[in-house]
Write an enzyme that holds these catalytic residues in place. Structure first.
Site, PDB file in Angstrom:
ATOM      1  N   GLN A  27      20.353  36.239  25.882  1.00 46.48           N
ATOM      2  CA  GLN A  27      20.481  37.268  26.934  1.00 46.48           C
ATOM      3  C   GLN A  27      20.540  36.661  28.327  1.00 46.48           C
ATOM      4  OE1 GLN A  27      17.239  40.094  27.041  1.00 46.48           O
ATOM      5  NE2 GLN A  27      18.140  41.289  28.693  1.00 46.48           N
ATOM      6  N   TYR A  54      15.613  31.480  16.674  1.00 42.53           N
ATOM      7  CA  TYR A  54      15.977  32.211  17.893  1.00 42.53           C
ATOM      8  C   TYR A  54      17.276  31.657  18.494  1.00 42.53           C
ATOM      9  CZ  TYR A  54      11.251  34.312  17.920  1.00 42.53           C
ATOM     10  OH  TYR A  54      10.103  34.994  17.598  1.00 42.53           O
ATOM     11  N   LEU A 208       4.828  45.013  24.929  1.00 46.21           N
ATOM     12  CA  LEU A 208       5.406  46.063  25.784  1.00 46.21           C
ATOM     13  C   LEU A 208       6.401  46.914  24.987  1.00 46.21           C
ATOM     14  CD1 LEU A 208       6.213  43.846  28.912  1.00 46.21           C
ATOM     15  CD2 LEU A 208       4.146  45.201  28.470  1.00 46.21           C
ATOM     16  N   LYS A 216      10.505  51.772  32.108  1.00 46.97           N
ATOM     17  CA  LYS A 216      11.807  51.609  32.782  1.00 46.97           C
ATOM     18  C   LYS A 216      12.917  52.427  32.132  1.00 46.97           C
ATOM     19  CE  LYS A 216      13.675  47.357  31.858  1.00 46.97           C
ATOM     20  NZ  LYS A 216      13.497  45.893  31.788  1.00 46.97           N
ATOM     21  N   THR A 288      12.921  38.377  31.314  1.00 47.39           N
ATOM     22  CA  THR A 288      14.250  37.943  31.731  1.00 47.39           C
ATOM     23  C   THR A 288      14.248  37.512  33.194  1.00 47.39           C
ATOM     24  OG1 THR A 288      14.829  40.224  32.273  1.00 47.39           O
ATOM     25  CG2 THR A 288      15.465  39.444  30.085  1.00 47.39           C
ATOM     26  N   ASN A 296       3.158  40.673  35.063  1.00 46.24           N
ATOM     27  CA  ASN A 296       2.509  40.933  33.767  1.00 46.24           C
ATOM     28  C   ASN A 296       1.226  40.118  33.569  1.00 46.24           C
ATOM     29  OD1 ASN A 296       4.674  42.589  33.433  1.00 46.24           O
ATOM     30  ND2 ASN A 296       5.659  41.415  31.821  1.00 46.24           N
TER      31      ASN A 296
HETATM   32  N1  LIG Z   1       7.041  36.816  14.913  1.00 47.80           N
HETATM   33  C1  LIG Z   1       8.021  37.658  15.074  1.00 47.80           C
HETATM   34  O1  LIG Z   1       8.637  38.127  14.101  1.00 47.80           O
HETATM   35  C2  LIG Z   1       8.403  38.066  16.465  1.00 47.80           C
HETATM   36  C3  LIG Z   1       9.253  39.166  16.693  1.00 47.80           C
HETATM   37  C4  LIG Z   1       9.533  39.510  18.012  1.00 47.80           C
HETATM   38  C5  LIG Z   1       9.003  38.769  19.052  1.00 47.80           C
HETATM   39  N2  LIG Z   1       8.207  37.683  18.798  1.00 47.80           N
HETATM   40  C6  LIG Z   1       7.631  36.864  19.880  1.00 47.80           C
HETATM   41  O2  LIG Z   1       7.080  37.690  20.883  1.00 47.80           O
HETATM   42  C7  LIG Z   1       7.716  37.420  22.126  1.00 47.80           C
HETATM   43  C8  LIG Z   1       7.754  38.644  22.956  1.00 47.80           C
HETATM   44  O3  LIG Z   1       8.487  39.677  22.318  1.00 47.80           O
HETATM   45  P1  LIG Z   1       9.241  40.740  23.190  1.00 47.80           P
HETATM   46  O4  LIG Z   1      10.233  40.041  24.077  1.00 47.80           O
HETATM   47  O5  LIG Z   1       9.713  41.823  22.320  1.00 47.80           O
HETATM   48  O6  LIG Z   1       8.008  41.239  24.097  1.00 47.80           O
HETATM   49  P2  LIG Z   1       7.743  42.345  25.172  1.00 47.80           P
HETATM   50  O7  LIG Z   1       6.869  41.670  26.170  1.00 47.80           O
HETATM   51  O8  LIG Z   1       7.283  43.578  24.503  1.00 47.80           O
HETATM   52  O9  LIG Z   1       9.167  42.682  25.845  1.00 47.80           O
HETATM   53  C9  LIG Z   1       9.731  41.784  26.761  1.00 47.80           C
HETATM   54  C10 LIG Z   1      10.913  42.397  27.505  1.00 47.80           C
HETATM   55  O10 LIG Z   1      10.494  43.537  28.258  1.00 47.80           O
HETATM   56  C11 LIG Z   1      11.126  43.534  29.543  1.00 47.80           C
HETATM   57  N3  LIG Z   1      10.060  43.401  30.564  1.00 47.80           N
HETATM   58  C12 LIG Z   1       9.040  42.517  30.570  1.00 47.80           C
HETATM   59  N4  LIG Z   1       8.228  42.716  31.628  1.00 47.80           N
HETATM   60  C13 LIG Z   1       8.741  43.754  32.321  1.00 47.80           C
HETATM   61  C14 LIG Z   1       8.339  44.427  33.495  1.00 47.80           C
HETATM   62  N5  LIG Z   1       7.247  44.076  34.148  1.00 47.80           N
HETATM   63  N6  LIG Z   1       9.105  45.461  33.921  1.00 47.80           N
HETATM   64  C15 LIG Z   1      10.221  45.835  33.237  1.00 47.80           C
HETATM   65  N7  LIG Z   1      10.661  45.220  32.125  1.00 47.80           N
HETATM   66  C16 LIG Z   1       9.919  44.195  31.652  1.00 47.80           C
HETATM   67  C17 LIG Z   1      12.073  42.340  29.539  1.00 47.80           C
HETATM   68  O11 LIG Z   1      13.340  42.727  29.007  1.00 47.80           O
HETATM   69  P3  LIG Z   1      14.594  43.192  29.897  1.00 47.80           P
HETATM   70  O12 LIG Z   1      14.390  42.663  31.296  1.00 47.80           O
HETATM   71  O13 LIG Z   1      15.760  42.607  29.193  1.00 47.80           O
HETATM   72  O14 LIG Z   1      14.595  44.681  29.800  1.00 47.80           O
HETATM   73  C18 LIG Z   1      11.435  41.418  28.521  1.00 47.80           C
HETATM   74  O15 LIG Z   1      12.319  40.483  27.951  1.00 47.80           O
HETATM   75  C19 LIG Z   1       9.065  36.838  21.713  1.00 47.80           C
HETATM   76  O16 LIG Z   1       9.670  36.089  22.734  1.00 47.80           O
HETATM   77  C20 LIG Z   1       8.669  35.990  20.544  1.00 47.80           C
HETATM   78  O17 LIG Z   1       8.079  34.779  21.002  1.00 47.80           O
HETATM   79  C21 LIG Z   1       7.909  37.353  17.525  1.00 47.80           C
END
Ligand SMILES: NC(=O)c1ccc[n+]([C@@H]2O[C@H](COP(=O)([O-])OP(=O)(O)OC[C@H]3O[C@@H](n4cnc5c(N)ncnc54)[C@H](OP(=O)(O)O)[C@@H]3O)[C@@H](O)[C@H]2O)c1
Length: 334
Positions: A27, A54, A208, A216, A288, A296
């Site tokens: 992304q 990934y 999140l 958002k 991102t 956060n």
């Molecule tokens: N073990 C597994 O199967 C598995 C599966 C999924 C994830 N994971 C791990 O968990 C990590 C986190 O997962 P996730 O990316 O889904 O977590 P998340 O923290 O729930 O979502 C992150 C996304 O939310 C948005 N964001 C974050 N902070 C923000 C804010 N303050 N305001 C507005 N938008 C915000 C951003 O996306 P945008 O800016 O693009 O909207 C960001 O990429 C992954 O990187 C990976 O290491 C593991």
């Protein structure tokens, strides 16, 4: 930043960790990825999570370059194995062959001699558990891996692995990496009680709900430009179910005044919520943009009162998933 033990192990991890699923190598461009990692380091995050799969292995390479030059002893680097990394029938799963080959690829891409935590990214029904656990144990003896964890395993699968490890004298699993957030609480009834008893910590993902809990995504409106819901490389598919649910988005907006009363923004409230669970060792955030990381991390160390927690439950009622049977791994290797 505050720090917690990874389960009952001696390893300490930052309460908030940084992960690069969907973002690095996909992304976001390299410059934004490096800016996010630098923001994480500046804010005291020491724990970084990635996986061989990934962005078709590119995410590990991006993270390796972004962390280059950092003092290795000051970082905890986590990666994973299971999902396909190539076309071959052995380029997947938890066989001894794939584990041994995949760790070598991960170490090369991450530019490190060892990873702090190596996680089975799902349960592999096609490999005897003894084979997987012996391979992991060998990696610990070889010094390529310091601790072993799993991701999205059921309580029964974790219990079986612990029994084998105890019987065979293998290193024990110290952590589980499940999805956990205000909306997805399936670990609470079975996985968490077992892990509390056995000394495993949860390293939770999508705290999140991929951005949904930041508020958002507004009901009846197109997703904001540049958000995961507009990422047609892969992000949009993963988040579509939530951003297409108007009632859910309406309820999430009702969390805003609750967050404000607590002196938090919605993302901080959602992160602080998962950290109230004492079995959570770390919440992995994706980002991102560096500003997201900087905002956060302020959730670390925040305490939420019981009244506020009850209010959150009331607002989200009907959208909270609690069924432990929702923790599933593919019946066959993907
Ligand atoms: N073990 C597994 O199967 C598995 C599966 C999924 C994830 N994971 C791990 O968990 C990590 C986190 O997962 P996730 O990316 O889904 O977590 P998340 O923290 O729930 O979502 C992150 C996304 O939310 C948005 N964001 C974050 N902070 C923000 C804010 N303050 N305001 C507005 N938008 C915000 C951003 O996306 P945008 O800016 O693009 O909207 C960001 O990429 C992954 O990187 C990976 O290491 C593991």
């Amino acid at each position: 930043m505050d720090f917690r033990h990874l389960g009952r192990s001696g390893l300490m991890v930052s309460e908030i960790s940084y992960g690069n699923w969907i973002t690095h190598g996909s992304q976001v461009e390299e410059e934004a990825a490096v800016a996010c990692v630098n923001a994480a380091l500046d804010e005291g995050i020491t724990t970084f999570d990635t996986a061989d799969v990934y962005a078709g292995t590119r995410a590990e390479s991006v993270l390796g370059r972004a962390l280059k030059g950092q003092r290795r002893e000051s970082l905890e680097i986590f990666t994973k194995v299971y999902w396909p990394t190539g076309e071959g029938r052995n380029d997947r799963g938890l066989s001894r062959k794939h584990i041994m080959e995949s760790i070598n690829g991960s170490l090369k891409r991450l530019q490190t001699d060892y990873v702090d935590l190596y996680q089975a990214h799902r349960f592999d029904y096609e490999t005897p558990l003894e084979e997987t656990l012996r391979a992991f144990d060998d990696l610990v003896r070889q010094g390529k891996v310091l601790y072993i964890g799993v991701s999205e395993w059921t309580a029964e699968q974790i219990a079986r692995a612990l029994k084998i490890a105890d019987d065979m004298g293998f290193d024990r699993i110290v952590s589980n990496q499940p999805q956990y957030n205000m909306l997805w609480r399936v670990i609470e009834t079975e996985v968490v009680p077992l892990c509390e008893k056995e000394g495993l910590g949860q390293v939770v993902f999508s705290p999140l709900q991929q951005g949904v809990l930041t508020g958002k995504y507004l009901p009846g409106q197109p997703p904001p430009a540049g958000s995961r819901a507009t990422d047609d490389k892969s992000g949009a598919n993963f988040i579509a179910r939530h951003v297409g649910n108007e009632d859910l988005l309406t309820r999430v907006q009702r969390l805003k005044p609750l967050a404000e009363q607590a002196g938090l923004d919605m993302a901080q409230l959602a992160l602080a919520w998962v950290l109230q669970n004492g079995n959570v060792s770390s919440a992995i955030i994706g980002a991102t943009r560096p500003e997201q990381v900087r905002g956060n991390v302020k959730a670390a160390g925040v305490k939420l009162g019981d009244d506020l927690l009850a209010e959150i439950d009331k607002v989200l009622e009907g959208h909270i998933e609690r069924d432990p049977a929702k923790t599933v791994s593919p019946a066959q290797r993907p």
